[in-house]
Design a protein around this motif. Structure first.
Motif, short mmCIF file in Angstrom:
data_model
loop_
_atom_site.label_atom_id
_atom_site.label_comp_id
_atom_site.label_asym_id
_atom_site.label_seq_id
_atom_site.Cartn_x
_atom_site.Cartn_y
_atom_site.Cartn_z
N GLN A 1 3.20 3.37 10.31
CA GLN A 1 2.00 3.03 9.54
C GLN A 1 2.03 1.60 9.03
OE1 GLN A 1 1.32 5.29 5.95
NE2 GLN A 1 3.43 5.92 5.88
N GLY B 1 0.78 -1.23 0.00
CA GLY B 1 0.00 0.00 0.00
C GLY B 1 0.81 1.27 0.00
N CYS C 1 -2.06 -3.48 6.79
CA CYS C 1 -1.47 -4.16 7.94
C CYS C 1 -2.56 -4.81 8.78
CB CYS C 1 -0.66 -3.18 8.76
SG CYS C 1 -0.08 -3.85 10.30
N ARG C 2 -3.63 -4.07 9.01
CA ARG C 2 -4.70 -4.60 9.87
C ARG C 2 -5.45 -5.74 9.19
NH1 ARG C 2 -7.00 0.82 12.97
NH2 ARG C 2 -4.93 1.64 13.45
N GLY D 1 0.49 -0.92 11.44
CA GLY D 1 -0.92 -0.78 11.71
C GLY D 1 -1.33 0.48 12.46
N LYS E 1 -4.78 2.24 2.51
CA LYS E 1 -3.64 2.81 3.21
C LYS E 1 -2.82 1.71 3.87
CE LYS E 1 -4.54 7.30 2.81
NZ LYS E 1 -5.54 8.10 3.44
N PRO E 2 -1.51 1.95 4.05
CA PRO E 2 -0.65 0.91 4.63
C PRO E 2 -1.18 0.34 5.95
CG PRO E 2 0.70 2.71 3.83
CD PRO E 2 -0.73 3.13 3.63
N TRP E 3 -1.71 1.20 6.84
CA TRP E 3 -2.14 0.66 8.13
C TRP E 3 -3.37 -0.23 8.00
CZ3 TRP E 3 -1.85 6.07 7.57
CH2 TRP E 3 -3.06 6.74 7.40
N ARG E 4 -4.21 0.10 6.97
CA ARG E 4 -5.37 -0.76 6.72
C ARG E 4 -4.90 -2.13 6.24
NH1 ARG E 4 -8.96 1.47 8.81
NH2 ARG E 4 -9.72 3.58 8.36
#
Lengths: 255, 309
Positions: free
Chosen positions: B197, A51, A76-77, B200, A71-74
């Motif tokens: 980021q 992402g 990741c999650r 997460g 997005k990267p954190w999404r």
């Protein structure tokens, strides 16, 4: 259904086609290598998966769901954990806190809940701490938990990044050149460690320069050259592939 | 005779200490935002001013009890901080790659956008309320001026309130940073936004939370100091903003304890300076400190090798 599906991904930077119509898939439980000479597009493909950059065209699906453009954190999650070639640890936080960030990332509990010590907040705090310790123990960093990350030797910091990624409970772990900067002994230790993680059921994509590491542990290897995928086969086959030898290994004997 | 001078001097120090606490209240939020985003938020002084005006409005319209007043101003500060982040900082975070994150141009652009917002806000408040000093209604202002004598020393209740507020804010912030999930995320983003980021951390939400916390504290500081001084005016955020900036630089740019300590030192030094020079020279102290710090301690007095925020 494959866990990760790369579907005709192309990424252009102006006139340069960094990744050219690459497709591929990783099934649950696989340990796959992604190799290629410098400038082959490994990092770009990697960044599209995680992402960092959207693809110019094509799609990436994870567990059947489209993740391109998230997005990267999404991402990741959703369950893709990654490490960085140039380490991105939090140097002046303790080893424990570094890993906690990964454990916390997935779902936050606000200060109000924490202050009121709600049941949910207490359960979660326990959960975060348990997952952090678990990740620290898997990477044998538990004895260093209260050291500052900056005080860890370089080799250990690699494991810290992996621990932090593991704390996010990934279904797919993507390692970006984990052997970079390690000597042979350390690389061998890392290889054993990656194999252990794989044996425990984790799906791993290993983006690597170090031939011995990839050929030694991966079940399957994808080879990129000039943005195109030129091979996708078990290591023994890839090592004999004349196209790969020409594009990637040159005229030398494969390692 | 000598005794009298001594007690007068100590009284000056006490006053200087409370002035230092005023700077510290402003510096806490200022430094928090700098620590996380690595940019100077020039509109922090306006958040402080908005806090004071929000408090005045609340007093005039509702005449609420103290706790309600504090909560209202806290809420106004949080709202203003979030709006500020959306307007001045968010537009420049579209580019998430490393080059942009480290780019000086990106940082300088938020420097200017926050300055622009601060001017717009200050001028708007001036347009609505006028540029003049607004007096705080007596009922509230007087409560801050109750004399309290400690032996031979005299302090105003407002000074005690400011001390209490500084202690509570500092402790709350440390608690949030060290003990809560959002605090952990804030520290992670401060240390390495890119790394954060990918494990997460919702960077956007973390930045908003940072602004909410820093601005809430800034607004409460504005209210308390406005009440204590008895008057508020649109440009009231400028002078404490400058002092807080100096304290932040002296403290090492991203150390909140360092900034608080330096703010107090600054207040004390100003009080001592007025002993020897005229009142008008007190402001010079901050600038001299700033220059000395930059020349002799370029990383600040507490800057090197510690955690951000």
């Amino acid at each position: 259904m494959p866990l990760l599906e790369i579907d005709h991904v192309t990424r252009r930077f102006g006139g340069l086609v960094a990744v050219d119509d690459v497709s591929g898939a990783i099934a649950e439980g696989e340990l796959v290598g992604l190799i290629g000479p410098n400038g082959a597009g490994k990092t770009t493909l990697f960044n599209v998966i995680c992402g960092f950059t959207p693809p110019s065209s094509g799609e990436v699906r994870f567990a059947g769901e489209l993740i391109t453009g998230l997005k990267p954190w999404r991402i990741c999650r959703r369950g893709i954990g990654r490490t960085f070639q140039n380490l991105r640890i939090f140097p002046n936080m303790t080893v424990f806190d570094n890993v906690s960030v990964g454990a916390v990332g997935r779902l936050g509990i606000g200060p109000v809940e924490t202050l009121l010590r709600t049941r949910a907040a207490r359960d979660r705090a326990r959960d975060v701490s348990a997952r952090t310790w678990q990740a620290l123990e898997r990477t044998e960093l538990a004895p260093y938990a209260h050291l500052l990350a900056a005080d860890l030797p370089y080799g250990r910091r690699k494991y810290l990044e992996i621990a932090r990624a593991l704390a996010t409970s990934p279904r797919l772990l993507v390692l970006d050149e984990p052997a970079a900067g390690l000597n042979d002994t350390e690389t061998a230790e890392l290889a054993r460690f990656i194999r252990t993680l794989h044996a425990e059921g984790l799906t791993i994509l290993l983006v690597e320069h170090d031939m011995s590491l990839v050929m030694g542990i991966c079940q399957r290897v994808m080879v990129l050259a000039s943005g195109r995928k030129i091979a996708d086969a078990p290591p023994a086959v890839v090592q004999q592939d004349p196209i790969v030898l020409e594009a990637y290994l040159g005229t030398e004997e494969p390692a | 005779m000598f005794d009298r001078f001594d007690i007068f001097f100590v009284q000056q120090l006490v006053n200087g200490f409370s002035v230092g606490l005023v700077y510290a209240l402003v510096a806490i939020g200022f430094t928090l935002i700098f620590g996380v985003l690595n940019v100077v938020n020039f509109a922090h002084g306006e958040i402080y001013m908005i806090g004071a005006y929000a408090g005045l409005l609340a007093i005039l319209v509702l005449a609420p009890p103290w706790v309600a007043l504090l909560l209202l101003v806290l809420a106004a500060g949080i709202a203003a901080g979030i709006a500020l982040e959306r307007a001045a900082f968010k537009p420049f975070r579209r580019f998430r790659d490393e080059a942009s994150l480290k780019s000086k141009a990106m940082r300088e652009s938020t420097l200017l956008s926050s300055l622009a917002i601060s001017i717009v806000v200050r001028e708007s408040v001036e347009k609505i309320f006028g540029a003049d000093m607004q007096a705080i209604p007596r009922a509230y202002a007087d409560a801050m001026q109750e004399p309290i004598s400690l032996g031979e020393l005299a302090v105003a209740s407002g000074q005690i309130a400011i001390l209490a507020a500084a202690v509570v804010m500092f402790a709350t912030l440390q608690w949030i940073l060290k003990r809560t999930d959002i605090g952990l995320s804030i520290r992670a983003v401060a240390a390495n936004p890119l790394g954060a980021q990918y494990v997460g951390v919702h960077v956007d939400r973390t930045v908003i939370a940072t602004f909410a916390i820093g601005s809430g504290m800034g607004a409460v500081a504005g209210l308390l100091i406005g009440l204590y001084q008895g008057t508020i005016f649109p440009a009231m955020g400028f002078a404490p903003g400058v002092k807080a900036f100096v304290a932040m630089v002296m403290g090492g740019l991203n150390s909140i304890p360092g900034a608080v300590l330096c703010a107090i030192v600054l207040g004390l030094a100003e009080a001592v300076a007025t002993e020897f020079f005229g009142q008008g020279w007190a402001d010079l102290v901050a600038y001299v400190f700033l220059v000395l710090t930059l020349v002799f301690f370029p990383t600040g007095l507490f800057g090197a090798g510690r955690e951000r925020v």
